[in-house]
Design a protein around this motif. Structure first.
Motif, PDB file in Angstrom:
ATOM      1  N   GLY A 183      19.528  11.123  44.912  1.00 54.08           N
ATOM      2  CA  GLY A 183      20.030  12.447  45.245  1.00 54.08           C
ATOM      3  C   GLY A 183      21.238  12.468  46.148  1.00 54.08           C
ATOM      4  O   GLY A 183      21.677  13.534  46.588  1.00 54.08           O
ATOM      5  N   THR A 184      21.826  11.285  46.425  1.00 52.65           N
ATOM      6  CA  THR A 184      23.011  11.202  47.276  1.00 52.65           C
ATOM      7  C   THR A 184      24.061  10.312  46.624  1.00 52.65           C
ATOM      8  O   THR A 184      23.738   9.233  46.126  1.00 52.65           O
ATOM      9  CB  THR A 184      22.668  10.632  48.666  1.00 52.65           C
ATOM     10  N   ALA A 185      25.301  10.774  46.642  1.00 59.39           N
ATOM     11  CA  ALA A 185      26.412   9.990  46.100  1.00 59.39           C
ATOM     12  C   ALA A 185      27.516   9.899  47.145  1.00 59.39           C
ATOM     13  O   ALA A 185      27.904  10.916  47.734  1.00 59.39           O
ATOM     14  CB  ALA A 185      26.953  10.623  44.823  1.00 59.39           C
ATOM     15  N   ASN A 186      27.991   8.689  47.388  1.00 54.76           N
ATOM     16  CA  ASN A 186      29.128   8.465  48.281  1.00 54.76           C
ATOM     17  C   ASN A 186      30.348   8.095  47.432  1.00 54.76           C
ATOM     18  O   ASN A 186      30.259   7.234  46.559  1.00 54.76           O
ATOM     19  CB  ASN A 186      28.839   7.350  49.284  1.00 54.76           C
ATOM     20  N   VAL A 187      31.463   8.746  47.733  1.00 57.56           N
ATOM     21  CA  VAL A 187      32.669   8.535  46.940  1.00 57.56           C
ATOM     22  C   VAL A 187      33.849   8.223  47.857  1.00 57.56           C
ATOM     23  O   VAL A 187      34.094   8.935  48.841  1.00 57.56           O
ATOM     24  CB  VAL A 187      33.004   9.776  46.087  1.00 57.56           C
ATOM     25  N   GLU A 216      43.537   8.917  51.860  1.00 55.35           N
ATOM     26  CA  GLU A 216      42.288   8.250  51.482  1.00 55.35           C
ATOM     27  C   GLU A 216      41.139   9.095  52.026  1.00 55.35           C
ATOM     28  O   GLU A 216      41.112   9.436  53.212  1.00 55.35           O
ATOM     29  CB  GLU A 216      42.215   6.836  52.064  1.00 55.35           C
ATOM     30  N   VAL A 217      40.207   9.433  51.151  1.00 54.75           N
ATOM     31  CA  VAL A 217      39.142  10.368  51.515  1.00 54.75           C
ATOM     32  C   VAL A 217      37.787   9.772  51.176  1.00 54.75           C
ATOM     33  O   VAL A 217      37.621   9.098  50.147  1.00 54.75           O
ATOM     34  CB  VAL A 217      39.319  11.712  50.766  1.00 54.75           C
ATOM     35  N   GLN A 218      36.829  10.014  52.069  1.00 58.33           N
ATOM     36  CA  GLN A 218      35.437   9.689  51.798  1.00 58.33           C
ATOM     37  C   GLN A 218      34.668  10.999  51.632  1.00 58.33           C
ATOM     38  O   GLN A 218      34.850  11.928  52.420  1.00 58.33           O
ATOM     39  CB  GLN A 218      34.824   8.866  52.931  1.00 58.33           C
ATOM     40  N   SER A 219      33.846  11.050  50.625  1.00 56.73           N
ATOM     41  CA  SER A 219      33.109  12.281  50.346  1.00 56.73           C
ATOM     42  C   SER A 219      31.651  11.964  50.043  1.00 56.73           C
ATOM     43  O   SER A 219      31.327  10.885  49.526  1.00 56.73           O
ATOM     44  CB  SER A 219      33.732  13.026  49.165  1.00 56.73           C
ATOM     45  N   THR A 220      30.789  12.919  50.382  1.00 60.38           N
ATOM     46  CA  THR A 220      29.364  12.803  50.085  1.00 60.38           C
ATOM     47  C   THR A 220      28.937  13.999  49.241  1.00 60.38           C
ATOM     48  O   THR A 220      29.316  15.143  49.533  1.00 60.38           O
ATOM     49  CB  THR A 220      28.530  12.765  51.377  1.00 60.38           C
ATOM     50  N   LYS A 225      28.864  12.825  35.989  1.00 59.58           N
ATOM     51  CA  LYS A 225      28.664  14.165  36.542  1.00 59.58           C
ATOM     52  C   LYS A 225      29.384  14.320  37.875  1.00 59.58           C
ATOM     53  O   LYS A 225      29.956  15.384  38.168  1.00 59.58           O
ATOM     54  CB  LYS A 225      27.171  14.442  36.710  1.00 59.58           C
ATOM     55  N   VAL A 226      29.364  13.268  38.693  1.00 64.43           N
ATOM     56  CA  VAL A 226      30.063  13.310  39.974  1.00 64.43           C
ATOM     57  C   VAL A 226      31.570  13.425  39.753  1.00 64.43           C
ATOM     58  O   VAL A 226      32.253  14.227  40.404  1.00 64.43           O
ATOM     59  CB  VAL A 226      29.732  12.057  40.811  1.00 64.43           C
ATOM     60  N   ARG A 227      32.095  12.643  38.846  1.00 71.04           N
ATOM     61  CA  ARG A 227      33.524  12.719  38.534  1.00 71.04           C
ATOM     62  C   ARG A 227      33.919  14.105  38.044  1.00 71.04           C
ATOM     63  O   ARG A 227      35.009  14.612  38.355  1.00 71.04           O
ATOM     64  CB  ARG A 227      33.888  11.659  37.483  1.00 71.04           C
ATOM     65  N   LYS A 228      33.024  14.729  37.299  1.00 75.28           N
ATOM     66  CA  LYS A 228      33.292  16.063  36.757  1.00 75.28           C
ATOM     67  C   LYS A 228      33.464  17.081  37.877  1.00 75.28           C
ATOM     68  O   LYS A 228      34.268  18.012  37.778  1.00 75.28           O
ATOM     69  CB  LYS A 228      32.153  16.475  35.833  1.00 75.28           C
ATOM     70  N   LEU A 243      38.554   6.629  42.073  1.00 72.71           N
ATOM     71  CA  LEU A 243      37.228   6.985  42.583  1.00 72.71           C
ATOM     72  C   LEU A 243      36.298   5.782  42.540  1.00 72.71           C
ATOM     73  O   LEU A 243      36.159   5.131  41.510  1.00 72.71           O
ATOM     74  CB  LEU A 243      36.619   8.126  41.761  1.00 72.71           C
ATOM     75  N   SER A 244      35.665   5.481  43.689  1.00 71.32           N
ATOM     76  CA  SER A 244      34.640   4.445  43.777  1.00 71.32           C
ATOM     77  C   SER A 244      33.338   5.147  44.169  1.00 71.32           C
ATOM     78  O   SER A 244      33.221   5.677  45.284  1.00 71.32           O
ATOM     79  CB  SER A 244      35.023   3.391  44.819  1.00 71.32           C
ATOM     80  N   ILE A 245      32.357   5.143  43.267  1.00 67.77           N
ATOM     81  CA  ILE A 245      31.139   5.936  43.445  1.00 67.77           C
ATOM     82  C   ILE A 245      29.939   5.020  43.620  1.00 67.77           C
ATOM     83  O   ILE A 245      29.738   4.084  42.844  1.00 67.77           O
ATOM     84  CB  ILE A 245      30.923   6.863  42.232  1.00 67.77           C
ATOM     85  N   THR A 246      29.164   5.294  44.651  1.00 66.20           N
ATOM     86  CA  THR A 246      27.918   4.566  44.883  1.00 66.20           C
ATOM     87  C   THR A 246      26.800   5.567  45.130  1.00 66.20           C
ATOM     88  O   THR A 246      27.046   6.711  45.542  1.00 66.20           O
ATOM     89  CB  THR A 246      28.029   3.607  46.091  1.00 66.20           C
ATOM     90  N   PHE A 247      25.568   5.114  44.897  1.00 63.69           N
ATOM     91  CA  PHE A 247      24.394   5.953  45.095  1.00 63.69           C
ATOM     92  C   PHE A 247      23.446   5.239  46.069  1.00 63.69           C
ATOM     93  O   PHE A 247      22.561   4.493  45.654  1.00 63.69           O
ATOM     94  CB  PHE A 247      23.709   6.228  43.765  1.00 63.69           C
TER      95      PHE A 247
END
Length: 211
Positions: free
Chosen positions: A161-165, A186-190, A76-79, A153-157
């Protein structure tokens, strides 16, 4: 009926068959003659043990159904990033209807206020959905064609209710004056999960990899 007497003894009358006294087999009894008795039914578990190949196939189909109908949180996050890529990208000769549609599709991707941090440009501020939409529309207008893609994309939780990418953003396009742009960041996103949807809540440009 014949009654017989012999030496003072009286014998019981002999019953002679009368027409119609013979019992005839019913049609059901006739049909049952020679019929194979029904086999006992196997329970589902016993049937699967008897046919392991079928059991494996059913398991595979079940897993695929779950993955399709109930996608993982990571998917869902990737979407969301794929959707952002689609609304920012611009094909040559894009018409006004497509531009208007994409402008409307920007709003549902973001939280009410999204933080943008660009240390190289000394930018650190929160922007509303309306402001983000306005900036994206004006930015796209500067290009005759534009492509935004997100890779690696490297995704962690870290918490519910929070995802760091952490990802790599590639921006390519042709400016209306004819110049070309080709940048990699290079970007960090929440992202925050609100009302069962992952919304973009923060972007930080960590490093310019190519400019």
């Amino acid at each position: 009926m014949v009654k017989m007497e012999s030496q003072g003894q009286t014998h019981s009358p002999i019953q002679t068959p009368k027409q119609g006294n013979f019992s005839r087999p019913t049609s059901g009894q006739i049909g049952q003659r020679g019929r194979t008795p029904p086999q006992p039914r196997l329970s589902p578990l016993t049937a699967l043990k008897k046919h392991p190949v079928i059991a494996v196939l059913l398991f595979i189909f079940g897993v695929l159904a779950v993955l399709i109908l109930f996608p993982s949180e990571e998917k869902k996050v990737r979407k969301q990033f794929k959707a952002l890529s689609n609304v920012v990208s611009k094909a040559p000769g894009e018409n006004v209807f497509t531009t208007a549609r994409k402008a409307q599709e920007i709003v549902p991707l973001f939280d009410e206020n999204c933080e943008l941090i660009i240390p190289a440009d000394s930018v650190s501020a929160y922007f509303s959905r309306g402001e983000i939409t306005s900036y994206v529309i004006r930015g796209r207008a500067q290009f005759s064609d534009l492509s935004l893609t997100f890779v690696d994309l490297s995704i962690t939780f870290p918490e519910r209710g929070t995802a760091n990418v952490v990802l790599t953003a590639k921006l390519k396009g042709k400016i209306v004056n004819g110049d070309r742009m080709d940048e990699t960041h290079e970007v960090q996103s929440t992202l925050k999960k609100i009302n069962r949807k992952w919304l973009l809540a923060a972007f930080e440009v960590v490093e310019v990899l190519k400019k």
